[in-house]
Design a protein around this motif. Structure first.
Motif, mmCIF file in Angstrom:
data_model
loop_
_atom_site.group_PDB
_atom_site.id
_atom_site.type_symbol
_atom_site.label_atom_id
_atom_site.label_comp_id
_atom_site.label_asym_id
_atom_site.label_seq_id
_atom_site.Cartn_x
_atom_site.Cartn_y
_atom_site.Cartn_z
ATOM 1 N N MET A 1 0.860 -1.370 -0.132
ATOM 2 C CA MET A 1 -0.018 -0.047 0.107
ATOM 3 C C MET A 1 0.895 1.171 0.004
ATOM 4 O O MET A 1 1.900 1.342 0.774
ATOM 5 N N GLN A 2 0.505 2.466 -1.045
ATOM 6 C CA GLN A 2 1.308 3.428 -0.994
ATOM 7 C C GLN A 2 0.460 4.695 -0.726
ATOM 8 O O GLN A 2 -0.577 4.749 -1.610
ATOM 9 N N ALA A 3 0.939 5.532 0.232
ATOM 10 C CA ALA A 3 0.147 6.826 0.073
ATOM 11 C C ALA A 3 0.339 7.613 -1.013
ATOM 12 O O ALA A 3 1.703 7.653 -1.484
ATOM 13 N N VAL A 4 -0.414 8.355 -1.650
ATOM 14 C CA VAL A 4 -0.215 9.175 -2.956
ATOM 15 C C VAL A 4 -0.533 10.793 -2.523
ATOM 16 O O VAL A 4 -1.654 10.813 -2.095
ATOM 17 N N VAL A 5 0.573 11.740 -2.722
ATOM 18 C CA VAL A 5 0.280 12.998 -2.932
ATOM 19 C C VAL A 5 0.333 13.399 -4.162
ATOM 20 O O VAL A 5 1.181 13.042 -5.092
ATOM 21 N N THR A 25 -0.154 -8.400 -3.929
ATOM 22 C CA THR A 25 1.382 -9.275 -4.235
ATOM 23 C C THR A 25 1.087 -10.784 -4.036
ATOM 24 O O THR A 25 2.174 -11.562 -4.251
ATOM 25 N N SER A 26 0.035 -11.151 -3.979
ATOM 26 C CA SER A 26 -0.400 -12.833 -3.792
ATOM 27 C C SER A 26 -0.642 -13.182 -5.306
ATOM 28 O O SER A 26 -0.715 -12.659 -6.243
ATOM 29 N N ASP A 27 -0.810 -14.696 -5.211
ATOM 30 C CA ASP A 27 -1.244 -15.197 -6.428
ATOM 31 C C ASP A 27 -2.353 -15.487 -6.657
ATOM 32 O O ASP A 27 -3.243 -16.040 -7.703
ATOM 33 N N SER A 28 -3.546 -15.144 -5.730
ATOM 34 C CA SER A 28 -4.949 -15.119 -5.691
ATOM 35 C C SER A 28 -5.598 -13.709 -5.665
ATOM 36 O O SER A 28 -4.852 -12.721 -5.075
ATOM 37 N N PRO A 29 -6.661 -13.777 -6.069
ATOM 38 C CA PRO A 29 -7.467 -12.426 -5.942
ATOM 39 C C PRO A 29 -7.905 -12.366 -4.622
ATOM 40 O O PRO A 29 -7.978 -13.201 -3.852
ATOM 41 N N CYS A 30 -8.057 -11.005 -4.209
ATOM 42 C CA CYS A 30 -8.683 -10.785 -2.871
ATOM 43 C C CYS A 30 -9.604 -9.459 -2.863
ATOM 44 O O CYS A 30 -9.805 -8.790 -3.766
ATOM 45 N N LEU A 67 -9.143 -7.149 -5.691
ATOM 46 C CA LEU A 67 -7.634 -6.906 -6.207
ATOM 47 C C LEU A 67 -7.188 -8.201 -6.860
ATOM 48 O O LEU A 67 -7.150 -9.275 -6.340
ATOM 49 N N VAL A 68 -7.035 -7.961 -8.082
ATOM 50 C CA VAL A 68 -6.508 -9.172 -9.042
ATOM 51 C C VAL A 68 -5.149 -9.359 -8.540
ATOM 52 O O VAL A 68 -4.388 -8.520 -8.349
ATOM 53 N N ALA A 69 -4.648 -10.663 -8.596
ATOM 54 C CA ALA A 69 -3.264 -10.648 -8.532
ATOM 55 C C ALA A 69 -2.390 -10.250 -9.132
ATOM 56 O O ALA A 69 -2.696 -10.276 -10.460
ATOM 57 N N GLY A 70 -1.330 -9.659 -8.437
ATOM 58 C CA GLY A 70 -0.338 -8.798 -9.248
ATOM 59 C C GLY A 70 -0.847 -7.228 -9.646
ATOM 60 O O GLY A 70 0.057 -6.862 -10.409
ATOM 61 N N LYS A 71 -2.143 -6.958 -9.489
ATOM 62 C CA LYS A 71 -2.512 -5.663 -10.165
ATOM 63 C C LYS A 71 -2.669 -4.518 -9.125
ATOM 64 O O LYS A 71 -2.872 -4.995 -7.918
#
Length: 124
Positions: A1-5, A25-30, A67-71
């Motif tokens: 997770m990244q905060a963005v300005v 960053t996993s191999d499965s969607p969440c 969240l698709v894996a790797g996206k």
């Protein structure tokens, strides 16, 4: 997770836009709620808490996404009024302004018990 300005520095009168980007960053969607009901944006200067998005939040909304894996997925930006906040100032028409003149601040975002690393910016 990244905060963005949306900028590293803001001129007088410019209002910062904050967001957050999450990556699976996993191999499965969440499934995760990235809406304002689960987000907590915090602006600090050193150890001084300047503003917290939930202090005076009105009508928080859920936004459940897969969240698709790797996206990556990014939450819609919110605008900071450059004012200090606490729960006792919510009804005030004018809250105290955050110090400007080149003052340094950092933003973190917390979702689901996970807090991002801080991202830094200045107010002129």
């Amino acid at each position: 997770m990244q905060a963005v300005v949306d900028a590293e520095a803001y001129a007088e009168g410019e209002l910062p836009q904050f967001s957050v980007t999450l990556k699976n960053t996993s191999d499965s969607p969440c499934i995760i709620d990235i809406g304002t009901a689960s987000q907590v944006y915090t602006v600090m200067s050193g150890s001084d808490t300047i503003w917290v998005s939930t202090h005076c939040q009105v009508e928080p909304k859920s936004q459940v996404v897969e969240l698709v894996a790797g996206k990556d997925v990014s939450a819609p930006a919110i605008e900071w009024s450059r004012e200090r906040s606490n729960t006792s100032t919510c009804d005030d028409e004018q809250r105290p302004a955050a110090v400007a003149g080149g003052a340094y601040y950092n933003l973190t975002v917390k979702i689901g018990g996970i807090t991002s690393d801080p991202v830094y910016f200045t107010l002129s």
